[in-house]
Design a protein around this motif. Structure first.
Motif, PDB file in Angstrom:
ATOM      1  N   PRO A 213       0.818  -1.222   0.000  1.00  0.00           N
ATOM      2  CA  PRO A 213       0.000   0.000   0.000  1.00  0.00           C
ATOM      3  C   PRO A 213       0.846   1.264   0.000  1.00  0.00           C
ATOM      4  O   PRO A 213       2.076   1.225   0.109  1.00  0.00           O
ATOM      5  N   VAL A 214       0.158   2.394  -0.099  1.00  0.00           N
ATOM      6  CA  VAL A 214       0.761   3.719   0.017  1.00  0.00           C
ATOM      7  C   VAL A 214       0.640   4.168   1.467  1.00  0.00           C
ATOM      8  O   VAL A 214      -0.448   4.079   2.061  1.00  0.00           O
ATOM      9  N   TYR A 215       1.733   4.633   2.038  1.00  0.00           N
ATOM     10  CA  TYR A 215       1.694   5.207   3.385  1.00  0.00           C
ATOM     11  C   TYR A 215       1.420   6.702   3.266  1.00  0.00           C
ATOM     12  O   TYR A 215       2.030   7.401   2.454  1.00  0.00           O
ATOM     13  N   ILE A 216       0.501   7.202   4.100  1.00  0.00           N
ATOM     14  CA  ILE A 216       0.248   8.640   4.168  1.00  0.00           C
ATOM     15  C   ILE A 216       0.186   9.024   5.642  1.00  0.00           C
ATOM     16  O   ILE A 216      -0.639   8.523   6.394  1.00  0.00           O
ATOM     17  N   GLY A 217       1.081   9.915   6.036  1.00  0.00           N
ATOM     18  CA  GLY A 217       1.108  10.358   7.427  1.00  0.00           C
ATOM     19  C   GLY A 217       2.036  11.531   7.595  1.00  0.00           C
ATOM     20  O   GLY A 217       3.016  11.668   6.859  1.00  0.00           O
ATOM     21  N   PHE A 218       1.739  12.373   8.583  1.00  0.00           N
ATOM     22  CA  PHE A 218       2.518  13.587   8.792  1.00  0.00           C
ATOM     23  C   PHE A 218       3.117  13.654  10.193  1.00  0.00           C
ATOM     24  O   PHE A 218       3.415  14.737  10.697  1.00  0.00           O
ATOM     25  N   GLY A 241      -6.588   4.269  -7.288  1.00  0.00           N
ATOM     26  CA  GLY A 241      -6.905   2.855  -7.205  1.00  0.00           C
ATOM     27  C   GLY A 241      -5.926   2.101  -6.319  1.00  0.00           C
ATOM     28  O   GLY A 241      -5.655   0.917  -6.553  1.00  0.00           O
ATOM     29  N   ARG A 242      -5.406   2.784  -5.289  1.00  0.00           N
ATOM     30  CA  ARG A 242      -4.397   2.183  -4.425  1.00  0.00           C
ATOM     31  C   ARG A 242      -4.948   1.965  -3.028  1.00  0.00           C
ATOM     32  O   ARG A 242      -5.823   2.696  -2.546  1.00  0.00           O
ATOM     33  N   ARG A 243      -4.416   0.959  -2.363  1.00  0.00           N
ATOM     34  CA  ARG A 243      -4.692   0.775  -0.936  1.00  0.00           C
ATOM     35  C   ARG A 243      -3.768   1.686  -0.144  1.00  0.00           C
ATOM     36  O   ARG A 243      -2.695   2.059  -0.613  1.00  0.00           O
ATOM     37  N   GLY A 244      -4.179   2.046   1.068  1.00  0.00           N
ATOM     38  CA  GLY A 244      -3.378   2.961   1.845  1.00  0.00           C
ATOM     39  C   GLY A 244      -3.335   2.632   3.321  1.00  0.00           C
ATOM     40  O   GLY A 244      -4.324   2.149   3.887  1.00  0.00           O
ATOM     41  N   VAL A 245      -2.177   2.880   3.946  1.00  0.00           N
ATOM     42  CA  VAL A 245      -2.032   2.881   5.404  1.00  0.00           C
ATOM     43  C   VAL A 245      -1.938   4.336   5.814  1.00  0.00           C
ATOM     44  O   VAL A 245      -1.002   5.048   5.424  1.00  0.00           O
ATOM     45  N   LEU A 246      -2.908   4.807   6.580  1.00  0.00           N
ATOM     46  CA  LEU A 246      -2.984   6.210   6.977  1.00  0.00           C
ATOM     47  C   LEU A 246      -2.652   6.330   8.458  1.00  0.00           C
ATOM     48  O   LEU A 246      -3.277   5.680   9.295  1.00  0.00           O
ATOM     49  N   SER A 247      -1.662   7.161   8.754  1.00  0.00           N
ATOM     50  CA  SER A 247      -1.226   7.357  10.135  1.00  0.00           C
ATOM     51  C   SER A 247      -1.728   8.701  10.640  1.00  0.00           C
ATOM     52  O   SER A 247      -1.434   9.743  10.054  1.00  0.00           O
ATOM     53  N   THR A 248      -2.469   8.695  11.741  1.00  0.00           N
ATOM     54  CA  THR A 248      -3.019   9.936  12.282  1.00  0.00           C
ATOM     55  C   THR A 248      -1.971  10.738  13.050  1.00  0.00           C
ATOM     56  O   THR A 248      -2.096  11.953  13.186  1.00  0.00           O
ATOM     57  N   PHE A 276       8.035   1.039   6.632  1.00  0.00           N
ATOM     58  CA  PHE A 276       8.286   1.568   5.293  1.00  0.00           C
ATOM     59  C   PHE A 276       8.768   0.518   4.285  1.00  0.00           C
ATOM     60  O   PHE A 276       8.393   0.595   3.106  1.00  0.00           O
ATOM     61  N   PRO A 277       9.596  -0.455   4.665  1.00  0.00           N
ATOM     62  CA  PRO A 277       9.966  -1.467   3.673  1.00  0.00           C
ATOM     63  C   PRO A 277       8.783  -2.275   3.150  1.00  0.00           C
ATOM     64  O   PRO A 277       8.897  -2.931   2.107  1.00  0.00           O
ATOM     65  N   ALA A 282       5.846   6.513   0.265  1.00  0.00           N
ATOM     66  CA  ALA A 282       5.434   7.218   1.488  1.00  0.00           C
ATOM     67  C   ALA A 282       5.112   8.666   1.178  1.00  0.00           C
ATOM     68  O   ALA A 282       5.928   9.372   0.572  1.00  0.00           O
ATOM     69  N   VAL A 283       3.930   9.106   1.584  1.00  0.00           N
ATOM     70  CA  VAL A 283       3.541  10.515   1.547  1.00  0.00           C
ATOM     71  C   VAL A 283       3.748  11.053   2.953  1.00  0.00           C
ATOM     72  O   VAL A 283       3.139  10.558   3.906  1.00  0.00           O
TER      73      VAL A 283
END
Length: 379
Positions: A213-218, A241-248, A276-277, A282-283
């Motif tokens: 998946p795509v990581y998105i977190g700040f 069309g991607r799956r994502g792991v979203l970190s709050t 990450f691996p 990663a966003v």
């Protein structure tokens, strides 16, 4: 974490998570240096009240003091009061030079003349001192029985040896300045040994259910637009069309309830060296540590800088071919984020990121730092 590594731990009074919450307006305008300096001046006076006595407690029995970040001047004051050697350990280039632009200024696409860079360093160091000076000259140094620094701060002192500094980033990411002497060492990234972290079963199941998946977190960033950033992230995943792991994280994204669990998995935090691996890219905000973890993992980044050194590292990632153009947080939407994810997913960028990661993983920044301390006669 410190105690688990077999170290003693003595805290300083400072709650940066609370500070982020109290200064949301400043963070929303985080690339405005004057607002940031005003905030530092105001809040550092509050935080530093107990630092002298806490610092003395922390350095009991020490042979060497290592200072980092906004406590570096505290470390020098403690070293002066206790006659102990001091070394700086920083994650960003801070020593004035002609060939690396100041990391707090917006990156320039064209090299600035060396004299201009040096002048900008001097100006920024003076501004930094004027923001931090009241806390140290009026609180910290008097409490330790030390005289105040002059109006221009420590840089105005003409005596003393050059300050020894360890830089915890890779020379492959940012080559050492030709201006720096033997008192400056660029060691490579400082990475903890693999942590004993057991991922939640739900996260393991999500990762096993499809492609990376795509990581998105700040991370520790927080601001007043957490809902808008969350909406942009969800829209970008849908468009891609991607799956994502979203970190709050600390509140950089405020996610709604009822998300499709097959497409999105929400976490509060996971060690980047583990996570990450297992990601496709990663966003993130471009912090020194997060950028390092993405590069070491060999995955591309999409960077949305908030403030501080983040635009600097975003530009380094772009120049290294491991990230597309950084995105402006205030203008971020699902369409622009989806387009950046597509650019970061090209075979050429994925290959460049993988090659960079493989090379960075051969470095041992901790061993290099320890060897440098020994060569200075300090370990």
């Amino acid at each position: 974490m410190a105690r688990n590594a077999g170290l003693q731990f003595a805290p300083l009074s400072a709650d940066f998570r609370q500070l982020m919450g109290r200064e949301r307006d400043t963070l929303d305008r985080g690339l405005n240096l004057l607002r940031v300096y005003a905030m530092v001046k105001r809040r550092l006076m509050e935080m530093a009240a107990l630092w002298p006595q806490e610092g003395l407690r922390a350095c009991e029995g020490a042979d060497l003091l290592i200072g980092a970040g906004n406590t570096t001047l505290l470390t020098y004051a403690l070293g002066e009061a206790r006659r102990l050697p001091v070394v700086q350990a920083q994650l960003q280039p801070m020593t004035p030079c002609r060939d690396i632009p100041p990391m707090l200024l917006p990156p320039s696409r064209w090299p600035l003349p060396g004299a201009v860079n040096l002048g900008l360093y001097r100006l920024l160091r003076l501004l930094s001192w004027r923001a931090m000076g009241p806390a140290y000259n009026e609180v910290v140094r008097p409490a330790l029985g030390l005289p105040p620094y002059p109006w221009g701060g420590p840089d105005a002192l003409k005596s003393g040896a050059p300050r020894r500094t360890l830089y915890g980033y890779s020379p492959q990411v940012l080559p050492r300045s030709a201006d720096w002497g033997p008192e400056i060492s660029v060691t490579g990234y400082w990475v903890l040994p693999e942590q004993r972290w057991e991922p939640p079963q739900a996260l393991q199941d999500f990762l096993a259910a499809g492609e990376a998946p795509v990581y998105i977190g700040f991370g520790s960033m927080a601001g007043g637009d957490a809902q808008r950033l969350a909406a942009a992230a969800l829209e970008a995943l849908q468009r891609s069309g991607r799956r994502g792991v979203l970190s709050t994280g600390w509140g950089g994204m405020a996610l709604p309830a009822g998300l499709d669990a097959s497409q999105v998995h929400v976490i509060g935090h996971a060690p980047h060296e583990w996570l990450f691996p297992r990601m496709a890219l990663a966003v993130h905000h471009g912090g020194a540590g997060t950028s390092a973890a993405a590069m070491r993992a060999g995955i591309p980044s999409v960077v949305v800088p908030f403030f501080g050194d983040q635009p600097f590292w975003a530009e380094r990632l772009r120049r290294l071919g491991a990230a597309p153009e950084p995105l402006r947080r205030k203008k971020l939407d699902g369409l622009s984020l989806a387009a950046a994810i597509a650019r970061a997913s090209t075979p050429a960028m994925r290959k460049r990121a993988a090659t960079l990661g493989e090379s960075l993983r051969t470095e041992d920044g901790v061993a290099c730092a320890v060897a440098q301390l020994r060569s200075w006669g300090l370990a």
